[in-house]
Design an enzyme around this catalytic site. Structure first.
Site, PDB file in Angstrom:
ATOM      1  N   ARG A 164     -12.580  39.752  44.207  1.00 28.32           N
ATOM      2  CA  ARG A 164     -11.688  40.233  43.135  1.00 28.32           C
ATOM      3  C   ARG A 164     -12.452  41.071  42.101  1.00 28.32           C
ATOM      4  NH1 ARG A 164      -8.628  38.450  46.382  1.00 28.32           N
ATOM      5  NH2 ARG A 164      -6.662  37.378  46.011  1.00 28.32           N
ATOM      6  N   SER A 238      -1.495  35.562  41.809  1.00 33.17           N
ATOM      7  CA  SER A 238      -2.417  34.571  41.220  1.00 33.17           C
ATOM      8  C   SER A 238      -2.784  35.013  39.813  1.00 33.17           C
ATOM      9  CB  SER A 238      -3.708  34.480  42.042  1.00 33.17           C
ATOM     10  OG  SER A 238      -3.434  34.106  43.363  1.00 33.17           O
ATOM     11  N   GLU A 334      -7.202  36.469  36.442  1.00 35.28           N
ATOM     12  CA  GLU A 334      -7.337  37.517  37.454  1.00 35.28           C
ATOM     13  C   GLU A 334      -6.494  38.721  37.047  1.00 35.28           C
ATOM     14  OE1 GLU A 334      -5.418  39.208  40.031  1.00 35.28           O
ATOM     15  OE2 GLU A 334      -5.796  38.047  41.845  1.00 35.28           O
TER      16      GLU A 334
HETATM   17  P1  FAD Z   1      -1.457  47.782  38.637  1.00 38.03           P
HETATM   18  O1  FAD Z   1      -0.999  46.416  38.299  1.00 38.03           O
HETATM   19  O2  FAD Z   1      -0.597  48.915  38.257  1.00 38.03           O
HETATM   20  O3  FAD Z   1      -2.910  48.001  38.039  1.00 38.03           O
HETATM   21  C1  FAD Z   1      -3.915  47.023  38.223  1.00 38.03           C
HETATM   22  C2  FAD Z   1      -5.232  47.551  37.626  1.00 38.03           C
HETATM   23  O4  FAD Z   1      -5.681  48.679  38.360  1.00 38.03           O
HETATM   24  C3  FAD Z   1      -5.082  48.053  36.178  1.00 38.03           C
HETATM   25  O5  FAD Z   1      -6.285  47.777  35.517  1.00 38.03           O
HETATM   26  C4  FAD Z   1      -4.878  49.559  36.338  1.00 38.03           C
HETATM   27  O6  FAD Z   1      -5.310  50.270  35.200  1.00 38.03           O
HETATM   28  C5  FAD Z   1      -5.774  49.850  37.537  1.00 38.03           C
HETATM   29  N1  FAD Z   1      -5.293  50.969  38.364  1.00 38.03           N
HETATM   30  C6  FAD Z   1      -4.111  51.043  39.032  1.00 38.03           C
HETATM   31  N2  FAD Z   1      -4.043  52.195  39.730  1.00 38.03           N
HETATM   32  C7  FAD Z   1      -5.205  52.856  39.503  1.00 38.03           C
HETATM   33  C8  FAD Z   1      -5.739  54.115  39.934  1.00 38.03           C
HETATM   34  N3  FAD Z   1      -5.069  54.933  40.757  1.00 38.03           N
HETATM   35  N4  FAD Z   1      -6.967  54.474  39.489  1.00 38.03           N
HETATM   36  C9  FAD Z   1      -7.663  53.678  38.656  1.00 38.03           C
HETATM   37  N5  FAD Z   1      -7.211  52.489  38.204  1.00 38.03           N
HETATM   38  C10 FAD Z   1      -5.991  52.087  38.625  1.00 38.03           C
HETATM   39  N6  FAD Z   1      -3.715  40.633  44.943  1.00 38.03           N
HETATM   40  C11 FAD Z   1      -4.589  40.316  45.913  1.00 38.03           C
HETATM   41  O7  FAD Z   1      -5.745  40.746  45.875  1.00 38.03           O
HETATM   42  N7  FAD Z   1      -4.231  39.503  46.945  1.00 38.03           N
HETATM   43  C12 FAD Z   1      -3.001  38.984  47.062  1.00 38.03           C
HETATM   44  O8  FAD Z   1      -2.719  38.263  48.009  1.00 38.03           O
HETATM   45  C13 FAD Z   1      -2.047  39.314  46.055  1.00 38.03           C
HETATM   46  N8  FAD Z   1      -0.796  38.804  46.099  1.00 38.03           N
HETATM   47  C14 FAD Z   1       0.104  39.105  45.132  1.00 38.03           C
HETATM   48  C15 FAD Z   1       1.393  38.572  45.222  1.00 38.03           C
HETATM   49  C16 FAD Z   1       2.349  38.888  44.271  1.00 38.03           C
HETATM   50  C17 FAD Z   1       3.735  38.301  44.392  1.00 38.03           C
HETATM   51  C18 FAD Z   1       2.006  39.763  43.209  1.00 38.03           C
HETATM   52  C19 FAD Z   1       3.057  40.137  42.190  1.00 38.03           C
HETATM   53  C20 FAD Z   1       0.723  40.279  43.089  1.00 38.03           C
HETATM   54  C21 FAD Z   1      -0.244  39.950  44.055  1.00 38.03           C
HETATM   55  N9  FAD Z   1      -1.560  40.448  43.995  1.00 38.03           N
HETATM   56  C22 FAD Z   1      -2.448  40.155  44.997  1.00 38.03           C
HETATM   57  C23 FAD Z   1      -1.987  41.284  42.865  1.00 38.03           C
HETATM   58  C24 FAD Z   1      -1.652  42.787  43.053  1.00 38.03           C
HETATM   59  O9  FAD Z   1      -0.755  42.963  44.113  1.00 38.03           O
HETATM   60  C25 FAD Z   1      -2.906  43.612  43.325  1.00 38.03           C
HETATM   61  O10 FAD Z   1      -3.838  43.451  42.283  1.00 38.03           O
HETATM   62  C26 FAD Z   1      -2.596  45.113  43.489  1.00 38.03           C
HETATM   63  O11 FAD Z   1      -3.728  45.802  43.938  1.00 38.03           O
HETATM   64  C27 FAD Z   1      -2.123  45.736  42.180  1.00 38.03           C
HETATM   65  O12 FAD Z   1      -1.651  47.021  42.475  1.00 38.03           O
HETATM   66  P2  FAD Z   1      -0.797  47.840  41.419  1.00 38.03           P
HETATM   67  O13 FAD Z   1      -0.630  49.221  41.955  1.00 38.03           O
HETATM   68  O14 FAD Z   1       0.441  47.118  41.089  1.00 38.03           O
HETATM   69  O15 FAD Z   1      -1.794  47.853  40.185  1.00 38.03           O
HETATM   70  N1  EPU Z   2      -3.275  24.531  46.557  1.00 42.66           N
HETATM   71  C1  EPU Z   2      -2.851  23.384  45.944  1.00 42.66           C
HETATM   72  N2  EPU Z   2      -1.868  23.485  45.006  1.00 42.66           N
HETATM   73  C2  EPU Z   2      -1.309  24.673  44.663  1.00 42.66           C
HETATM   74  C3  EPU Z   2      -1.764  25.855  45.285  1.00 42.66           C
HETATM   75  C4  EPU Z   2      -2.770  25.762  46.236  1.00 42.66           C
HETATM   76  O1  EPU Z   2      -3.325  22.293  46.221  1.00 42.66           O
HETATM   77  O2  EPU Z   2      -0.415  24.676  43.816  1.00 42.66           O
HETATM   78  C5  EPU Z   2      -4.284  24.415  47.620  1.00 42.66           C
HETATM   79  C6  EPU Z   2      -3.666  24.747  48.997  1.00 42.66           C
HETATM   80  O3  EPU Z   2      -3.076  23.630  49.575  1.00 42.66           O
HETATM   81  C7  EPU Z   2      -4.859  25.264  49.770  1.00 42.66           C
HETATM   82  C8  EPU Z   2      -5.744  25.907  48.701  1.00 42.66           C
HETATM   83  O4  EPU Z   2      -5.300  25.393  47.441  1.00 42.66           O
HETATM   84  O5  EPU Z   2      -5.566  24.193  50.350  1.00 42.66           O
HETATM   85  C9  EPU Z   2      -5.659  27.431  48.709  1.00 42.66           C
HETATM   86  O6  EPU Z   2      -4.303  27.832  48.559  1.00 42.66           O
HETATM   87  P1  EPU Z   2      -3.750  29.212  49.183  1.00 42.66           P
HETATM   88  O7  EPU Z   2      -4.076  29.293  50.626  1.00 42.66           O
HETATM   89  O8  EPU Z   2      -2.317  29.302  48.786  1.00 42.66           O
HETATM   90  O9  EPU Z   2      -4.598  30.336  48.497  1.00 42.66           O
HETATM   91  P2  EPU Z   2      -5.148  30.508  47.018  1.00 42.66           P
HETATM   92  O10 EPU Z   2      -6.623  30.270  47.046  1.00 42.66           O
HETATM   93  O11 EPU Z   2      -4.352  29.726  46.058  1.00 42.66           O
HETATM   94  C10 EPU Z   2      -5.798  32.998  47.346  1.00 42.66           C
HETATM   95  C11 EPU Z   2      -5.589  34.296  46.630  1.00 42.66           C
HETATM   96  C12 EPU Z   2      -4.228  34.869  46.936  1.00 42.66           C
HETATM   97  C13 EPU Z   2      -4.130  35.104  48.444  1.00 42.66           C
HETATM   98  C14 EPU Z   2      -4.336  33.757  49.153  1.00 42.66           C
HETATM   99  C15 EPU Z   2      -4.368  33.909  50.648  1.00 42.66           C
HETATM  100  C16 EPU Z   2      -6.969  34.227  44.641  1.00 42.66           C
HETATM  101  C17 EPU Z   2      -7.014  34.135  43.165  1.00 42.66           C
HETATM  102  N3  EPU Z   2      -5.767  34.120  45.200  1.00 42.66           N
HETATM  103  O12 EPU Z   2      -4.866  32.063  46.793  1.00 42.66           O
HETATM  104  O13 EPU Z   2      -4.100  36.125  46.263  1.00 42.66           O
HETATM  105  O14 EPU Z   2      -2.896  35.651  48.801  1.00 42.66           O
HETATM  106  O15 EPU Z   2      -5.603  33.184  48.737  1.00 42.66           O
HETATM  107  O16 EPU Z   2      -5.585  34.441  51.035  1.00 42.66           O
HETATM  108  O17 EPU Z   2      -7.997  34.421  45.276  1.00 42.66           O
HETATM  109  C18 EPU Z   2      -3.384  37.194  44.268  1.00 42.66           C
HETATM  110  O18 EPU Z   2      -4.547  37.564  44.119  1.00 42.66           O
HETATM  111  O19 EPU Z   2      -2.475  37.511  43.478  1.00 42.66           O
HETATM  112  C19 EPU Z   2      -3.048  36.334  45.406  1.00 42.66           C
HETATM  113  C20 EPU Z   2      -1.818  35.856  45.616  1.00 42.66           C
END
Ligand code: FAD
Ligand code: EPU
Length: 338
Positions: A164, A238, A334
């Protein structure tokens, strides 16, 4: 041509659905628009916020500056032997790119199915899910330097990717606008199914030789079951990072809390599941005012409707304090706080 708007609501531009305004708002569709923007008075006189899909931000107040939405489109492919380089504009929706690659048989991104947001934001925090991170498919990116107005290419080693994290969140924070990203993918199938939840579903469905389409579908299914859909309930995924601690510290924690969930995180380090820590503090699925945590994933803070960014932020402070008192572990946010 650059179209500038004033005093516009940012509700449609942040997935948390926080009701704030931007003093100025512009959207760019080509890298050349950035040159025009840089010469404008509004650029010279205001602070700048770059926005993609707004899925990783929490606004705590109106933005008294220029919000720039990056909407550069386009996907171009170059195939050679078993490798393929896919170039995508910063404004391409991340999941559209993943679908494009899966449909064309380009392997490498399928575990990153359904992550919201844009291609341009993907290197910023080195997005990751289900055993794959952006860095595993990243070749290089092109970016516009705000100070000089020049375009620069960043290769893999220049980006300092980590969990991250990247150079764009640290030394170069706010200095570049990413305009395009080049990805290296494979035309020969290389499946990554090590993540527990993927393995369980493959076994349940008796899929012994999964395709990238199978993996993409399974990841989508897991995500939908765990994460709230921002189109119905505001959130930014997250809210905190999974904390990485020293092994010695971990051993003490494990002794006090034998059920603690952990993963190896390199030499002498251990990564903890923040969701588990938060759930153990009694926060999972709770509602507090207009905010709360998601019922299936305590790591996700939500807007139940009408929450202000300050309210969500204070709630996150309460979580940090409670987790710190119980486990002696400091959670880091995050999501980008604005
Ligand atoms: P924004 O929110 O618009 O911007 C994020 C940051 O990037 C800001 O600091 C912005 O200034 C900068 N930025 C954006 N575009 C540019 C650009 N072109 N050039 C320079 N800087 C820029 N993230 C994960 O890593 N893994 C996940 O599994 C994951 N799951 C998610 C699930 C949900 C339901 C949600 C809502 C979010 C999740 N995220 C996850 C977080 C998010 O999807 C990512 O961080 C994604 O990359 C953000 O993209 P965005 O275009 O919306 O960025
Ligand atoms: N867990 C709990 N309670 C909860 C949530 C999770 O006990 O309420 C336990 C789960 O049972 C599991 C472990 O924690 O054993 C990990 O959970 P999960 O697989 O859901 O993943 P996470 O570590 O909570 C991370 C990323 C997610 C990404 C998933 C899958 C971060 C901060 N988050 O979540 O990214 O989708 O792994 O790889 O690293 C995001 O960045 O926005 C995001 C959703």
């Amino acid at each position: 041509m650059l179209v500038l708007q004033e005093n516009i609501s940012l509700i449609p531009y942040n997935t948390f659905g926080i009701d704030v305004k931007a003093r100025f708002f512009a959207e760019i569709f080509t890298p050349e628009d950035l040159v025009e923007l840089r010469n404008s008075a509004v650029f010279k006189e205001n602070k700048l916020l770059i926005l993609g899909g707004g899925s990783n931000v929490l606004f705590t107040e109106d933005y008294e500056g220029l919000v720039l939405k990056v909407s550069i489109p386009g996907i171009v492919t170059e195939i050679s032997d078993s490798q393929v380089v896919v170039t995508a504009g910063a404004g391409v929706i991340w999941n559209d790119l993943v679908n494009y690659c899966v449909e064309n048989g380009f392997a490498g991104m399928e575990n990153l199915t359904l992550i919201p947001g844009t291609v341009g934001a993907s290197p910023i925090q080195n997005i990751g899910a289900y055993g794959v991170e952006l860095k595993d498919v990243f070749e290089s990116c092109e970016a516009f330097e705000l100070a000089t107005g020049e375009f620069k290419k960043f290769d893999y080693s220049a980006c300092h990717f980590a969990y991250r994290d990247s150079v764009f969140k640290n030394e170069l924070k706010g200095q570049y606008i990413i305009t395009r990203v080049n990805f290296k993918l494979f035309t020969r199938i290389r499946i990554n199914s090590q993540y527990g939840a993927i393995q369980s579903l493959l076994a349940e469905r008796r899929i012994t030789h999964p395709t990238i389409t199978d993996i993409s579908k399974i990841v989508a299914e897991i995500r939908v079951s765990k994460l709230p859909d921002p189109s119905t309930i505001g959130n930014a995924g997250s809210f905190f990072k999974n904390p990485i601690i020293e092994r010695a510290e971990f051993e003490k924690l494990k002794h006090a809390f034998p059920a603690v969930i952990s993963y190896p995180a390199g030499e002498g380090k251990v990564k903890l599941a923040a969701g588990w820590l938060i759930e153990q503090c009694g926060f999972k699925g709770i509602t507090e005012g207009h905010t709360g945590t998601w019922k299936n994933q305590a790591l996700v803070l939500v807007n139940h409707g009408g929450a202000s960014g300050k309210e969500v932020y204070s709630f996150s402070e309460k979580i940090i304090d409670t987790v710190s008192s119980k486990f002696g572990v400091k959670l880091e946010r995050e999501v980008n706080i604005l």
